[in-house]
Design an enzyme around this catalytic site. Structure first.
Site, PDB file in Angstrom:
ATOM      1  N   CYS A   2       0.841  -1.201   0.000  1.00  0.00           N
ATOM      2  CA  CYS A   2       0.000   0.000   0.000  1.00  0.00           C
ATOM      3  C   CYS A   2       0.874   1.247   0.000  1.00  0.00           C
ATOM      4  O   CYS A   2       1.754   1.406   0.859  1.00  0.00           O
ATOM      5  CB  CYS A   2      -0.923   0.008   1.220  1.00  0.00           C
ATOM      6  SG  CYS A   2      -1.933   1.502   1.345  1.00  0.00           S
ATOM      7  N   CYS A  17      -1.776   6.407   6.634  1.00  0.00           N
ATOM      8  CA  CYS A  17      -2.980   5.777   7.177  1.00  0.00           C
ATOM      9  C   CYS A  17      -2.701   5.242   8.576  1.00  0.00           C
ATOM     10  O   CYS A  17      -1.621   4.757   8.862  1.00  0.00           O
ATOM     11  CB  CYS A  17      -3.422   4.640   6.253  1.00  0.00           C
ATOM     12  SG  CYS A  17      -4.822   3.694   6.863  1.00  0.00           S
ATOM     13  N   CYS A  60      -2.370   0.359   9.382  1.00  0.00           N
ATOM     14  CA  CYS A  60      -1.365  -0.713   9.249  1.00  0.00           C
ATOM     15  C   CYS A  60      -0.017  -0.227   9.750  1.00  0.00           C
ATOM     16  O   CYS A  60       0.726   0.406   9.018  1.00  0.00           O
ATOM     17  CB  CYS A  60      -1.244  -1.144   7.790  1.00  0.00           C
ATOM     18  SG  CYS A  60      -2.744  -1.844   7.126  1.00  0.00           S
ATOM     19  N   GLN A 110     -16.451 -11.428  13.605  1.00  0.00           N
ATOM     20  CA  GLN A 110     -15.003 -11.343  13.437  1.00  0.00           C
ATOM     21  C   GLN A 110     -14.649 -10.982  11.992  1.00  0.00           C
ATOM     22  O   GLN A 110     -15.233 -11.522  11.044  1.00  0.00           O
ATOM     23  CB  GLN A 110     -14.347 -12.660  13.819  1.00  0.00           C
ATOM     24  CG  GLN A 110     -14.398 -12.984  15.300  1.00  0.00           C
ATOM     25  CD  GLN A 110     -13.291 -12.297  16.100  1.00  0.00           C
ATOM     26  OE1 GLN A 110     -12.527 -11.487  15.577  1.00  0.00           O
ATOM     27  NE2 GLN A 110     -13.217 -12.622  17.381  1.00  0.00           N
ATOM     28  N   CYS A 154      -8.742  -9.829  22.708  1.00  0.00           N
ATOM     29  CA  CYS A 154      -8.226  -9.021  21.591  1.00  0.00           C
ATOM     30  C   CYS A 154      -7.233  -7.977  22.088  1.00  0.00           C
ATOM     31  O   CYS A 154      -6.764  -7.152  21.304  1.00  0.00           O
ATOM     32  CB  CYS A 154      -9.368  -8.363  20.821  1.00  0.00           C
ATOM     33  SG  CYS A 154     -10.401  -7.261  21.815  1.00  0.00           S
TER      34      CYS A 154
END
Length: 476
Positions: free
Chosen positions: A91, A97, A100, A306, A432
């Site tokens: 990317c 962004c 990530c 999920q 998580c």
């Protein structure tokens, strides 16, 4: 050496922080060699630099953005010597962004980072002996192809500096939209869907929502895909009752293979919460289907499900293995959502009780049980810390195994207290956030349980997030 804002420095990155930032240390000379034995020995004090987008093993040139006494935050200016673990990100927008943080890091090294993150949080926050955790931890479960795995994405709409309508993702720690319709983590259909919507907005003069003024119409679009079914969902979140020519847009989206649900969600509140409560179908069904293993789920725009179906099957399979079900157990599934884990466990358990505070999720769970012909489940709306003691004390419902899959903030302490009081033989904790996991395991460890097995599952390649499954057994 006096480190200050805007200084340009060179540093070798020797570690990775919990948010994926590179960490390097500058050797600073001690001001007075006679002050301490360490300084007398000629050793230098260390000054720590936190550098976003730098990779462990890099030698980089950085610009200091914020300086403190012993550390500073710096911006990556140039990679002078690239790390052997540095890779070319797919990317072009990965640095701007906020989604990530680890795209520049090799996938093998990403998995190592996440394994260490879990371990360190259990040791540092949970207070567990490192050797004990090392003995319990199993190798993290990664992906063969760590791209285009997300079955859900929510894209905001806004304007660029020239006044053009754009969509993409927010830049890190901001609400500035980075225009990008082709996310490397999302499904390939996202780009076509977003381009159709952008053309529609331009043709019919549909204004994008502006957070500052509260004006405008289209706020976000939610896109979901059932990986097993191939079904697609598009839900347009609007700051009004309807879109102009909305049926024309629905008809255009319907041409995309797999399109099953096109709807509008109304959110007219001045809030950062994306979804409103009301959904109106424009074309097709309100829900799409997907499956985890042999269990089929119907998913609405408001359902929690999920986002990585490939890894979810591995995650739930690990939870099922840790539960050690023989067909004779009564299982409680806390924070059960639409019943994903409950129905997965019900295939091996005598009885499964699910608890969730969201009424719509429980309605979905009951529907999903019927859809799959599963009859050994019961679902309750409410807080786990209120439902559990009522069923346990008033109705005598025992728990042989308790499974918890809480939100990022972890379990409520009252919920943990109730779990301990019910004295299940095994607790399977799906987390998580390994930081809140460490906190909760510390409580359970102090109240009669010991950690037997721990395993990470990489649900979110390219990011710093990781799921963890832990088995706790009651001490004799």
């Amino acid at each position: 050496m006096d480190i200050k804002k805007n200084d340009i420095l060179t540093v070798e990155i020797t570690d990775t922080g919990t948010e994926g930032e590179g960490i390097g240390k500058l050797a600073l000379p001690a001001p007075d060699a006679a002050d301490t034995e360490e300084k007398a020995g000629g050793k230098a004090a260390g000054f720590t630099l936190f550098v976003k987008d730098a990779v462990i093993g890099d030698t980089v040139q950085v610009k200091v953005m914020k300086a403190k006494k012993n550390y500073a935050y710096a911006k990556l200016e140039k990679v002078l010597v690239p790390s052997p673990f540095r890779v070319q990100p797919p990317c072009a927008f990965h640095r701007q962004c906020g989604g990530c943080q680890l795209q520049s890091l090799s996938y093998e090294k990403q998995l190592e980072f996440k394994q260490n993150k879990i371990r360190n949080n259990l040791v540092r926050i949970g207070g567990f002996d490192p050797e004990k955790i090392d003995a319990c931890m199993e190798p993290i479960i990664g992906m063969e192809d760590p791209w285009h795995y997300r079955n859900k994405a929510q894209f905001p709409f806004g304007y660029d500096k020239e006044g053009n309508v754009v969509t993409g993702f927010y830049a890190g720690r901001s609400h500035t939209i980075i225009p990008n319709a082709d996310c490397a983590l999302g499904v390939e259909e996202n780009q076509e869907i977003l381009e159709i919507i952008l053309r529609f907005m331009k043709k019919y003069g549909v204004p994008a929502y502006e957070e500052v003024s509260g004006k405008g119409l289209l706020r976000h679009v939610l896109i979901r895909k059932g990986f097993a079914s191939g079904q697609l969902m598009v839900c347009l979140i609007i700051n009004g009752k309807k879109l102009p020519e909305e049926q024309r847009l629905a008809d255009e989206l319907w041409k995309i293979p797999g399109m099953t649900s096109v709807s509008v969600n109304v959110n007219m509140e001045r809030t950062n919460v994306i979804m409103g409560k009301k959904v109106r179908v424009l074309k097709g069904e309100e829900k799409i289907e997907d499956s985890i293993g042999d269990v089929v789920f119907r998913i609405s725009p408001l359902s929690f499900y999920q986002v990585n179906p490939v890894q979810t099957r591995k995650l739930y399979g690990q939870a099922l293995e840790y539960a050690g079900l023989t067909g004779e157990e009564t299982v409680w599934d806390l924070y059960c959502g639409i019943g994903t884990i409950s129905l997965f466990l019900a295939q091996k358990a005598k009885k499964v009780y699910g608890v969730e505070i969201v009424p719509e999720a429980i309605a979905d769970a009951k529907e999903n049980a019927v859809r799959n012909g599963i009859t050994n489940t019961e679902f309750y709306v409410g807080k786990a810390e209120e439902v559990l003691p009522r069923k346990y004390e008033a109705d005598g419902v025992y728990a042989g195994v308790i499974v918890v899959d809480p939100p990022r903030k972890g379990c409520d302490e009252k919920c943990l207290e109730t779990m301990v009081r019910m004295r299940p033989g095994r607790i399977v904790y799906v987390s998580c956030d390994s930081a809140t996991l460490g906190r909760d395991l510390k409580y359970l460890g102090e109240n009669g349980y010991e950690v037997a097995r721990v395993r990470g599952v990489d649900q979110f390649p390219g990011t710093t997030h990781v799921e963890t499954v832990t088995l706790l057994v009651r001490k004799p």
